[in-house]
Design a protein around this motif. Structure first.
Motif, mmCIF file in Angstrom:
data_model
loop_
_atom_site.group_PDB
_atom_site.id
_atom_site.type_symbol
_atom_site.label_atom_id
_atom_site.label_comp_id
_atom_site.label_asym_id
_atom_site.label_seq_id
_atom_site.Cartn_x
_atom_site.Cartn_y
_atom_site.Cartn_z
ATOM 1 N N TYR A 200 -18.133 -2.760 -9.091
ATOM 2 C CA TYR A 200 -18.071 -1.308 -8.904
ATOM 3 C C TYR A 200 -18.355 -0.529 -10.185
ATOM 4 O O TYR A 200 -18.415 0.693 -10.153
ATOM 5 C CB TYR A 200 -16.716 -0.916 -8.314
ATOM 6 C CG TYR A 200 -16.505 -1.518 -6.938
ATOM 7 C CD1 TYR A 200 -17.254 -1.058 -5.848
ATOM 8 C CD2 TYR A 200 -15.615 -2.558 -6.735
ATOM 9 C CE1 TYR A 200 -17.099 -1.635 -4.594
ATOM 10 C CE2 TYR A 200 -15.444 -3.135 -5.485
ATOM 11 C CZ TYR A 200 -16.195 -2.671 -4.416
ATOM 12 O OH TYR A 200 -16.053 -3.241 -3.180
ATOM 13 N N ALA B 117 -9.930 -8.741 -10.649
ATOM 14 C CA ALA B 117 -10.083 -7.454 -11.340
ATOM 15 C C ALA B 117 -11.400 -7.413 -12.116
ATOM 16 O O ALA B 117 -12.117 -6.403 -12.099
ATOM 17 C CB ALA B 117 -8.894 -7.227 -12.275
ATOM 18 N N SER C 31 2.511 1.750 -3.537
ATOM 19 C CA SER C 31 1.696 1.742 -4.757
ATOM 20 C C SER C 31 0.610 2.805 -4.684
ATOM 21 O O SER C 31 0.518 3.573 -3.728
ATOM 22 C CB SER C 31 1.056 0.358 -4.946
ATOM 23 O OG SER C 31 0.024 0.169 -4.006
ATOM 24 N N PHE C 32 -0.225 2.815 -5.697
ATOM 25 C CA PHE C 32 -1.364 3.730 -5.746
ATOM 26 C C PHE C 32 -2.525 3.264 -4.875
ATOM 27 O O PHE C 32 -3.447 4.018 -4.605
ATOM 28 C CB PHE C 32 -1.869 3.826 -7.193
ATOM 29 C CG PHE C 32 -2.388 2.507 -7.692
ATOM 30 C CD1 PHE C 32 -3.733 2.191 -7.544
ATOM 31 C CD2 PHE C 32 -1.546 1.572 -8.261
ATOM 32 C CE1 PHE C 32 -4.222 0.961 -7.962
ATOM 33 C CE2 PHE C 32 -2.028 0.345 -8.686
ATOM 34 C CZ PHE C 32 -3.367 0.051 -8.542
ATOM 35 N N ALA C 33 -2.482 1.999 -4.451
ATOM 36 C CA ALA C 33 -3.680 1.375 -3.889
ATOM 37 C C ALA C 33 -3.855 1.647 -2.393
ATOM 38 O O ALA C 33 -2.893 1.869 -1.668
ATOM 39 C CB ALA C 33 -3.626 -0.131 -4.123
ATOM 40 N N ASP C 34 -5.115 1.618 -1.939
ATOM 41 C CA ASP C 34 -5.427 1.744 -0.512
ATOM 42 C C ASP C 34 -5.410 0.388 0.176
ATOM 43 O O ASP C 34 -5.253 0.291 1.388
ATOM 44 C CB ASP C 34 -6.820 2.340 -0.318
ATOM 45 C CG ASP C 34 -6.910 3.721 -0.926
ATOM 46 O OD1 ASP C 34 -5.898 4.443 -0.886
ATOM 47 O OD2 ASP C 34 -7.990 4.057 -1.454
ATOM 48 N N ARG C 35 -5.660 -0.672 -0.624
ATOM 49 C CA ARG C 35 -5.712 -2.029 -0.085
ATOM 50 C C ARG C 35 -5.145 -2.989 -1.115
ATOM 51 O O ARG C 35 -5.114 -2.667 -2.310
ATOM 52 C CB ARG C 35 -7.166 -2.449 0.201
ATOM 53 C CG ARG C 35 -7.804 -1.718 1.349
ATOM 54 C CD ARG C 35 -9.301 -1.991 1.343
ATOM 55 N NE ARG C 35 -9.969 -1.240 2.393
ATOM 56 C CZ ARG C 35 -10.205 -1.733 3.603
ATOM 57 N NH1 ARG C 35 -9.873 -2.971 3.899
ATOM 58 N NH2 ARG C 35 -10.809 -0.995 4.507
ATOM 59 N N VAL C 36 -4.738 -4.164 -0.660
ATOM 60 C CA VAL C 36 -4.273 -5.179 -1.602
ATOM 61 C C VAL C 36 -5.110 -6.438 -1.455
ATOM 62 O O VAL C 36 -5.738 -6.659 -0.416
ATOM 63 C CB VAL C 36 -2.778 -5.531 -1.397
ATOM 64 C CG1 VAL C 36 -1.904 -4.319 -1.621
ATOM 65 C CG2 VAL C 36 -2.524 -6.118 -0.021
ATOM 66 N N VAL D 43 0.849 -1.201 0.000
ATOM 67 C CA VAL D 43 0.000 0.000 0.000
ATOM 68 C C VAL D 43 0.878 1.243 0.000
ATOM 69 O O VAL D 43 0.646 2.204 -0.753
ATOM 70 C CB VAL D 43 -0.954 -0.021 1.218
ATOM 71 C CG1 VAL D 43 -1.592 1.345 1.441
ATOM 72 C CG2 VAL D 43 -2.023 -1.091 1.030
#
Ligand SMILES: Cc1ncc(COP(=O)(O)O)c(C=O)c1O
Length: 155
Positions: free
Chosen positions: A124, A117, A99-104, A96
């Motif tokens: 979503y 994905a 990277s760009f992500a809030d969660r993995v 996290v």
């Protein structure tokens, strides 16, 4: 080659006889790796440009890597994702952070990652999702990943 070990021809025959025929393997049997090199039973070296399809990107058998694997295996090899453990927590936090992500989402294969994905796009995308893939692509052997793979011969 050590007599107690099978010959390359025997290993290839055992593999081809006992596994499903979904991989077009090259007739090479590797017995060890060191850094970015792979070696066959005759000691011939090959430059490992695939890194196990990206899995062994840190190279083969670096002492620090062996030490880390050995120390963790001697402590705790595996628990399911029904429980918590510190290495998992630290890896997630580091990914996290970097990277760009809030969660993995941890999974076991590329196909599983692509399935996730696709599921996230469906979940979503509010019904407006569209999966775009290119001709000649490969996304894995599960059903959705295969549907998005642009190679009819594999489907
Ligand atoms: C681009 C790409 N996506 C997905 C996969 C599937 O990965 P796995 O074999 O780990 O399911 C691969 C594997 O070759 C790949 O190259």
């Amino acid at each position: 080659m050590n007599d107690s070990k099978n010959s390359a021809a025997k290993i290839m025959e055992m593999t081809d006889t006992c596994t499903t025929p979904n991989y077009a393997r090259l007739p090479l049997v590797f017995v060890r790796g060191k850094g970015s090199r792979l070696y066959d039973a005759g000691g011939k070296a090959y430059l490992d440009l695939l890194s196990g399809l990206g899995v062994s990107a840190l190279g083969h058998c670096h002492p620090a890597l062996l030490r880390a694997i050995n120390e963790q295996a001697a402590e705790l090899i595996h628990t399911s994702n029904l429980y918590y453990h510190e290495p998992g927590a630290r890896l997630a936090a580091e990914l996290v952070r970097l990277s760009f992500a809030d969660r993995v989402f941890f999974c076991n294969s590329g196909a599983e990652a692509n399935e996730a994905a696709i599921k996230m796009a469906r979940r979503y995308g509010c019904g407006k999702h569209e999966i775009i893939a290119v001709h000649g692509s490969f996304h894995g052997r599960t059903l959705a990943a295969l549907a998005a793979t642009g190679q009819p011969s594999l489907q």
